[in-house]
Design an enzyme around this catalytic site. Structure first.
Site, PDB file in Angstrom:
ATOM      1  N   HIS A 279       0.775  -1.141  -0.101  1.00  7.81           N
ATOM      2  CA  HIS A 279      -0.103  -0.025  -0.024  1.00  7.81           C
ATOM      3  C   HIS A 279       0.889   1.546  -0.071  1.00  7.81           C
ATOM      4  O   HIS A 279       1.993   1.317   0.878  1.00  7.81           O
ATOM      5  CB  HIS A 279      -1.183   0.036   1.084  1.00  7.81           C
ATOM      6  N   ASP A 291       6.357   0.511   6.508  1.00  9.07           N
ATOM      7  CA  ASP A 291       4.938   0.412   6.360  1.00  9.07           C
ATOM      8  C   ASP A 291       4.215   1.471   5.359  1.00  9.07           C
ATOM      9  O   ASP A 291       3.808   2.390   6.156  1.00  9.07           O
ATOM     10  CB  ASP A 291       4.298   0.390   7.766  1.00  9.07           C
ATOM     11  N   GLU A 325      -4.664   1.970   2.730  1.00  7.34           N
ATOM     12  CA  GLU A 325      -4.815   0.655   3.815  1.00  7.34           C
ATOM     13  C   GLU A 325      -4.909   1.201   4.980  1.00  7.34           C
ATOM     14  O   GLU A 325      -5.708   0.740   5.798  1.00  7.34           O
ATOM     15  CB  GLU A 325      -3.616  -0.342   3.484  1.00  7.34           C
ATOM     16  N   GLU A 326      -4.125   2.189   5.434  1.00 11.84           N
ATOM     17  CA  GLU A 326      -4.276   2.488   7.009  1.00 11.84           C
ATOM     18  C   GLU A 326      -5.449   3.074   7.599  1.00 11.84           C
ATOM     19  O   GLU A 326      -5.855   2.464   8.708  1.00 11.84           O
ATOM     20  CB  GLU A 326      -3.118   3.653   7.073  1.00 11.84           C
ATOM     21  N   ASP A 353       3.194  -6.444   3.345  1.00 15.29           N
ATOM     22  CA  ASP A 353       2.937  -5.498   4.141  1.00 15.29           C
ATOM     23  C   ASP A 353       3.198  -5.969   5.548  1.00 15.29           C
ATOM     24  O   ASP A 353       2.453  -5.415   6.567  1.00 15.29           O
ATOM     25  CB  ASP A 353       1.311  -5.258   4.096  1.00 15.29           C
ATOM     26  N   HIS A 423       3.921   2.691  12.677  1.00 13.31           N
ATOM     27  CA  HIS A 423       3.244   3.856  12.835  1.00 13.31           C
ATOM     28  C   HIS A 423       3.886   4.920  13.500  1.00 13.31           C
ATOM     29  O   HIS A 423       3.022   5.719  14.155  1.00 13.31           O
ATOM     30  CB  HIS A 423       1.730   3.374  13.662  1.00 13.31           C
TER      31      HIS A 423
END
Lengths: 467, 467
Positions: A279, A291, A325-326, A353, A423
């Site tokens: 993503h 990520d 995606e997040e 991912d 994140h």
């Protein structure tokens, strides 16, 4: 007897030829990736020149344009953008938080969770009630929660070997905590970061208010693991201490964005599709190198490495760089929706991912027959130390493609360091190792090569031959 | 028929019981390490409070005292120091190097190789001859080499999956380069750093002049991979450019040092010894966190984790922290010499000296019978993603123990990042991940537990039972 013998001979010569050729093909693929890969260079641009790519942001659009342009340079058969409307949530000013304990001022490393509402303009100050899980809220009830900030202090379980399992055990706290706490009159929630380290980085991530009316929504944030320990200690000393935090995040209307798609059209079964993807969006605190910058550039390189290795696929191979995606999964849903509407037959989808770390193998979601077939390829991967072939979750973006006829797979890199960065502001390019990233790209390419060549269902059906 | 059946039943119930118990034991060991391990804390002290621990230095002695004290706290049966004389080589002032190309001054990141002589007091300036290997020197001969600095520019082969293999292919250039170049009248050697990355860190390591007389010894240094590329490019433009370097390193007389040893005495076969170890000395540029602080603290924790897991070994388990692996191997030789002199029967030795990264398995050096037996334990390790059980090199320090009756083994962590840090200023604590380190300690403990329990030769000899 004769049939049986010739059958064995056919099988033997078949296996022998196949094994030789495939071994050589994998060797070429890995060598190409490790000596001539482009994944690391692309990741450098995505991470350092563009940076964090939250859905709806300018950076996300820059990433769309950049990756489209780079795919166009590869001489694929098609490259296009697939429009998709995505949510736009903006963090605003850097958040601020503190508590005072024993007359000592404690600054707290904090960040809003994605989707959270802001605090009142001058911040929010309230007493704190600490729980180990949102499930404890019910027992406490409104009497003990109303007017307070709920502090969910649940650490990742350290003795789980796979850190994704530890994360999975806690992520619901982040996702549902605020919605549950609000039911009992809480004025805000703070969640211990879903990190496998003790450090000062708060980790964001998506949260949802479910069907809670707008006026009942309370601000929700994550604090660093070090601060969670400090706050918990301070609460033991003084359960009446007050916690202050200030956030100015905001949700806007959905905006136009895109999945970026490139295709090598198959020369034998052009209407059978294999998807490889990651993503393109990321959270905004770091630069999204692990990520999922890593998954994006590895997927792009799969098509390039096939070409560079002189492999002409039978089936159509698509790289899909999914948007959102997040905090929405709109890209993954859109791709599956369009594929279904067009009646495109997807036979295999592979997502990366889980970070750009040393690849260990794959998890597979498909029929037993498919899994058996894949398992027979293990020896081909042994020289590359790829050993993990297990049934399991594939990836969020390719999930919507699931049906009976498709095999889904997720690249499984070593997971030990993933949640140190996930994140958070330290998900940055310098924490991605070039060789590890390239080994991942090669491992994905090798699997795509095998699936394309042999399909995912047994091609040599013993029963048919015997009959 | 009856014999055969009862034999199968015995085997079955034996395997069943063993499997259950061993699975539980391994689970306890891993949980202890990941929730209650001490390896990371010890490594923090060794790396951050003490720092680099080159043989003969004050830091090396501080490390001896610290680890002895920590082992004494563990309630082992014995802790002692084993005296060993070690070489003392000192780097002196930070080295300096440059070359001028196209009127541009290029500062070069350089470090003396361990064991090198110094340059003349005001440095050494000479033309450069670049070679791909010391083996090319013979063809060039004295005519082209005399009076020049030999620049050995051999990169680690990037498509080898195991980076130790790539390192092994090049380390001879560093070790022998100067001795060979001196034969043809070279005035110095500079070697491209044995790093798997392109960066600015020079990597030191041992070199030897062999039997070259002292007056013929020439200074030998490593330059960073980035500088090697730059210098090589500049030489293409101007083969007459001059390279300057200045080093003040010095070799002193041997000094007294120690191996640090702790023992849990076996309760059934106290005179059979199992050794687990790493080396306490390190190079001086970084803090030696990966090489080999990690191996030291993991080995210390093996004995502690056995105790914490309630395991009482049958055989005597020794942790040996070897001194002087990097530039002499005196500690490893001394331990084996003393063991032999005392007639101590060593049955197994395990070394961790490949960094504190995620463990993948072990390499084994022993008889086929031993390897077969070990291989049968694979399933026990599967939940911990330990999959690599291959015949191969064990470790430098335990090498001198080799004889027919012993099984030697090396912990094999993921190797991808090891040579990014090895022998360089960036071999520091921050590059060691706590979980990865602890998984390594647990994996070593699990193997020691199994070897102690079952021995390394087959305990259940089928032939004997049948007879």
């Amino acid at each position: 007897m004769k049939t049986s013998l010739s059958f064995i001979l056919i099988l033997f010569s078949y296996s022998f030829c196949v094994a030789q050729t495939d071994e050589a093909a994998l060797k070429t693929i890995y060598k190409q990736s490790l000596t001539n890969g482009k994944s690391y260079q692309w990741l450098g641009y995505l991470s350092n020149t563009i940076g964090g790519r939250l859905s709806g942001s300018t950076n996300a659009e820059l990433a769309v344009q950049y990756t489209k342009k780079e795919l166009e340079k590869l001489g694929l058969d098609k490259v296009w953008l697939q429009p998709v409307m995505v949510p736009k949530w903006v963090r605003g000013e850097k958040e601020m938080a503190y508590f005072v304990s024993n007359n000592e001022f404690n600054k707290v490393n904090i960040c809003a969770l994605g989707g959270s509402v802001a605090t009142p303009e001058n911040g929010l100050k309230a007493k704190v009630i600490e729980v180990g899980s949102y499930e404890d809220l019910k027992d406490l009830g409104e009497a003990k929660i109303k007017g307070k900030i709920v502090f969910i202090n649940r650490a990742l379980q350290p003795d789980l070997i796979n850190t994704f399992e530890a994360y999975g055990g806690c992520s619901v706290e982040r996702y549902r905590g605020a919605a549950e706490a609000a039911k009992y009159g809480a004025v805000g929630t703070i969640v211990r970061s879903l990190s496998s380290r003790q450090d000062d980085y708060p980790h964001t991530g998506s949260m949802s208010y479910g069907d809670l009316p707008i006026e009942k929504r309370i601000p929700s944030a994550a604090i660093s693991t070090n601060d969670a320990v400090k706050l918990s200690e301070a609460l033991k000393q003084n359960k009446d201490l007050e916690f202050f935090f200030e956030m100015s995040c905001q949700q806007f209307d959905d905006v136009q964005s895109y999945n970026v798609i490139g295709e090598i059209t198959g020369n034998e079964f052009p209407n059978e599709y294999i998807v490889v993807g990651g993503h393109l969006d990321s959270w905004d605190l770091g630069d999204g190198a692990h990520d999922d910058g890593a998954g994006v550039v590895q997927s792009m390189d799969v098509l390039r490495l096939l070409k560079e290795s002189g492999i002409k696929p039978k089936r159509s191979i698509r790289v899909v760089l999914f948007m959102n995606e997040e905090n929405g999964l709109r890209g993954g849903r859109k791709y599956a929706e369009v594929a279904k509407a067009k009646g495109e037959k997807h036979v295999f989808a592979l997502e990366s991912d889980s970070g750009g770390f040393t690849p260990r193998g794959f998890s597979f979601d498909g029929s037993e027959l498919m899994l058996q077939k894949i398992d027979a390829w293990r020896p081909l991967f042994k020289p590359y130390l790829i050993h993990y072939f297990e049934k399991g979750y594939s990836g969020a973006d390719i999930g919507p493609l699931k049906d009976d006829g498709i095999l889904l797979a997720g690249l499984r890199p070593d997971s030990q360091r993933y949640f140190d960065h996930h994140h958070a502001a330290n998900d940055t390019f310098e924490h991605v190792n070039k060789r590890e990233l390239e080994l991942g790209a090669a491992t994905m390419t090798a699997l795509v090569y095998l699936v394309d060549k042999y399909g995912v269902e047994t091609t040599l059906k013993m029963k048919e031959i015997k009959d």
